[in-house]
Design an enzyme around this catalytic site. Structure first.
Site, mmCIF file in Angstrom:
data_model
loop_
_atom_site.group_PDB
_atom_site.id
_atom_site.type_symbol
_atom_site.label_atom_id
_atom_site.label_comp_id
_atom_site.label_asym_id
_atom_site.label_seq_id
_atom_site.Cartn_x
_atom_site.Cartn_y
_atom_site.Cartn_z
ATOM 1 N N ASP A 74 36.622 39.181 38.804
ATOM 2 C CA ASP A 74 37.065 37.964 39.476
ATOM 3 C C ASP A 74 37.336 38.209 40.955
ATOM 4 O O ASP A 74 37.547 39.341 41.381
ATOM 5 C CB ASP A 74 38.369 37.454 38.847
ATOM 6 C CG ASP A 74 38.146 36.756 37.519
ATOM 7 O OD1 ASP A 74 37.013 36.792 36.995
ATOM 8 O OD2 ASP A 74 39.118 36.186 36.988
ATOM 9 N N HIS A 220 38.801 43.081 38.733
ATOM 10 C CA HIS A 220 38.662 42.401 40.019
ATOM 11 C C HIS A 220 37.852 43.286 40.962
ATOM 12 O O HIS A 220 38.170 44.477 41.113
ATOM 13 C CB HIS A 220 40.031 42.105 40.640
ATOM 14 C CG HIS A 220 40.839 41.129 39.843
ATOM 15 N ND1 HIS A 220 41.553 41.497 38.717
ATOM 16 C CD2 HIS A 220 41.020 39.784 39.997
ATOM 17 C CE1 HIS A 220 42.152 40.427 38.206
ATOM 18 N NE2 HIS A 220 41.854 39.382 38.961
#
Length: 257
Positions: A74, A220
């Site tokens: 993400d 991430h």
């Protein structure tokens, strides 16, 4: 089934019953705020636990016995760590899913093209990732998601169908924006916490413990710790006889509109 509709109906009925009992026999006044607190806690849980399916069904893992998992990233793209993560994935010929933020595409177009050309999935993680996104109106949320789609299409020609709610938060407005926009909401079953855990050994231990058939890992591509841990994690996955497969394949979803 615990969801927003059923929960609300239950508490409304319970409220009317209490009012009736109160009129007939009398009940302590503190019962009413207590009822509101319990209701609020349940709704809070539904909003902030992405796998609750409280407002809308969100696919978070696969129901399978096969030793297959998927990994996702993400908050990218970013110049600092996304290219390194792409190199690591390429070295092992692994396809992942990148849920990108639309306002980070400008200036990182080459990175986005690399993600596409390497065969990775690109998903919608909103355009703004605004801190108050979950307080937007449904119309404003949908406009934000469509703005991300437009930014992605301008660079790749692809329109993402998979959407991961910012911060994993859902509510009635998020549900409406998802449905009206024709998106498929996708969550995760393992949150690595790689933006919080800076100790690589601690992070590696946490994610290795969570390896199981059908798991979807959330990382991430804005985290330096992830860059250091990812190769070791993939080695451990392989050592255990697992395969890292594309997210759309694992969850049997269509990635693009």
């Amino acid at each position: 089934m615990l969801n927003f509709r059923n929960t609300t109906i239950f508490f409304v009925v319970l409220l009317f019953i209490l009012i009736g009992v109160h009129i007939q026999y009398g009940v302590p006044v503190y019962i009413y705020p207590l009822l509101l607190i319990v209701y609020s806690l349940i709704v809070f849980y539904g909003c902030y636990y992405v796998g609750s399916n409280f407002f809308i069904k969100i696919v978070c893992e696969a129901k399978t016995d096969k030793k297959e998992i998927a990994i996702s990233f993400d908050d990218g793209p970013g110049k600092n760590y996304t290219p390194e993560i792409l190199q690591i994935l390429n070295s092992e010929n692994i396809q992942a899913a990148f849920f990108c933020i639309g306002n980070r595409i400008a200036g990182n177009e080459d990175i986005v093209r690399q993600i596409k050309e390497a065969g990775h999935i690109i998903g919608n993680h909103s355009f703004s990732l605004h801190f108050w996104f979950d307080l937007y109106s449904a119309k404003k949320m949908q406009a934000d998601l469509e703005q991300m789609d437009e930014a992605m299409q301008a660079v790749t020609g692809l329109k993402p169908k998979l959407f991961r709610p910012p911060y994993g938060v859902t509510n009635p407005n998020v549900k409406k924006a998802i449905i009206n926009g024709g998106y498929t909401p996708v969550g995760w079953s393992v949150r690595s916490m790689d933006t919080v855990i800076k100790d690589e050994n601690k992070l590696l231990k946490k994610i290795n413990t969570a390896i199981k058939p059908g798991a979807v890992f959330l990382f991430h591509d804005t985290s330096k710790t992830t860059v250091g841990v990812l190769p070791k994690f993939m080695q451990e996955v392989k050592k255990r006889g697992y395969h890292i497969v594309p997210l759309d394949k694992l969850l049997a979803l269509t990635a693009y509109a």
